[in-house]
Design an enzyme around this catalytic site. Structure first.
Site, PDB file in Angstrom:
ATOM      1  N   TYR A 138     -13.095  12.347  -3.181  1.00 15.53           N
ATOM      2  CA  TYR A 138     -12.543  12.242  -4.220  1.00 15.53           C
ATOM      3  C   TYR A 138     -11.925  13.245  -4.899  1.00 15.53           C
ATOM      4  CZ  TYR A 138     -11.048  10.182  -9.170  1.00 15.53           C
ATOM      5  OH  TYR A 138     -10.334   9.366  -9.988  1.00 15.53           O
ATOM      6  N   ASP A 182       0.667  -1.454   0.211  1.00 13.17           N
ATOM      7  CA  ASP A 182       0.252   0.324  -0.476  1.00 13.17           C
ATOM      8  C   ASP A 182       0.684   1.138  -0.144  1.00 13.17           C
ATOM      9  OD1 ASP A 182      -2.031   1.966   0.516  1.00 13.17           O
ATOM     10  OD2 ASP A 182      -2.738   1.275   2.635  1.00 13.17           O
TER      11      ASP A 182
END
Length: 351
Positions: free
Chosen positions: A240, A130
């Site tokens: 987002y 990640d």
């Protein structure tokens, strides 16, 4: 159109100077297929539009087009290499001569992508993990240095549209708290997860990439993947939108700070592109709409870019079309380009 014009002009210049001179018969790396021709700028509607005689749509470029030798001897990191644009970029960079270090938290898919590229005869390494973890970003740069002697460029492509792990099957009923929603309905879990990947992940990636480039003293190029959501509003997904504005902000900041060391930093910002992430987002939106019932549907105010509207099939951008601009901005050919947030959006933000 601009992307194709840039590439065509570069090819023409190289031909006139006794350079690459790309044609259909141009060979790529050993074992690679010849470079396919770019073809025409546009193609006729079929069947023809009875209301607009001679109507044309933009012709998609070949998925496997590449410029031989453009990245020969250079090493490039690609985050989010397992699928979509990251996978496409890893393949094209490798075909153009780069040593590619791929990174993804989808370990099986990411490893498979890099193994397939290696099987085609290209030098690769894979780092599972990640990018929002500092140790992973440190490892990807260390891998580039240990395997290939340094780092020349980086494509920070890893990103998410919601807070559900991208490898998880869609189950809206159980995932609702981590799915995009208007601000008054949005949860901390959704917000934090999106910012963790899209903002912290880009920050940590850049921090390690820039440290290495500074230590090497030979410059470099970094490209961050943004979105039209980083250039304008986008209904129903506040985290987002905010996170992609942050990506464009840190891009501009880094361009100012690192220009004196020959390091260029840009971003690309696309509208709908034919990738698994967009398909997954569409499925989540459909599930969300079914659960919520009728509403104002502000997201339907604008659903297409200029080029999608003009296309007979209303097609989105292809991965190859996006990747063409990415690799150009990562290459030494784009030496005058820095601090820019390119709208690779088919004209979405033009109107």
């Amino acid at each position: 159109m601009i992307r194709r014009n840039i590439l065509k002009s570069l090819v023409a210049a190289a031909s006139g100077a006794g350079g690459l001179g790309l044609t259909q018969a141009t060979a790529g790396a050993e074992g690679e297929s010849p470079v396919p021709p770019l073809g025409n700028y546009a193609q006729a509607w079929d069947p023809a539009d009875p209301a607009v005689p001679g109507r044309l749509g933009i012709a998609p470029m070949p998925d496997d087009y590449f410029v031989p030798g453009r990245f020969a001897g250079k090493t490039v990191i690609v985050t989010g290499c397992a699928r979509g644009m990251g996978r496409g970029a890893a393949w094209r960079l490798a075909r153009e001569g780069a040593n590619v270090v791929g990174v993804d938290w989808l370990e099986a898919e990411g490893r498979a992508t890099m193994e397939q590229i290696a099987a085609a005869g290209h030098p690769t390494r894979f780092v599972a993990g990640d990018v929002a973890e500092d140790a992973i970003c440190a490892r990807m740069v260390a891998t580039a240095v240990e395997a290939f002697g340094g780092l020349d460029a980086a494509l920070n492509n890893a990103g998410v549209m919601d807070g559900v792990h991208s490898g998880a099957p869609i189950d809206y009923a159980t995932q609702k708290d981590r799915v995009f929603a208007p601000i008054h309905e949005a949860t901390d879990e959704y917000w934090d997860a999106v910012f963790r990947t899209n903002v912290k992940g880009v920050f940590l990636s850049m921090r390690h990439e820039l440290r290495q480039m500074l230590a090497q003293g030979r410059g470099g190029a970094i490209l961050n993947v943004g979105s039209i959501a980083g250039l304008a509003g986008l209904a129903g997904n506040p985290a987002y939108v905010a996170s992609k504005h942050a990506v464009n902000g840190i891009t501009r900041n880094a361009a100012v700070d690192y220009a004196p060391w020959g390091i260029r930093v840009n971003s690309v910002n696309m509208a709908a592109t034919d990738t698994p992430m967009i398909a997954r987002a569409g499925a989540l939106v459909a599930a969300q709409n079914a659960a919520a019932g009728p509403g104002p549907a502000m997201g339907r105010l604008k659903t297409m870019s200029i080029l999608a509207y003009a296309d007979q099939a209303r097609r989105p951008a292809t991965v190859a079309e996006q990747v063409s601009m990415m690799v150009y901005l990562l290459s030494p050919e784009s030496g005058n380009m820095t601090g820019a947030t390119y709208a690779t959006d088919g004209g979405w933000t033009a109107f």
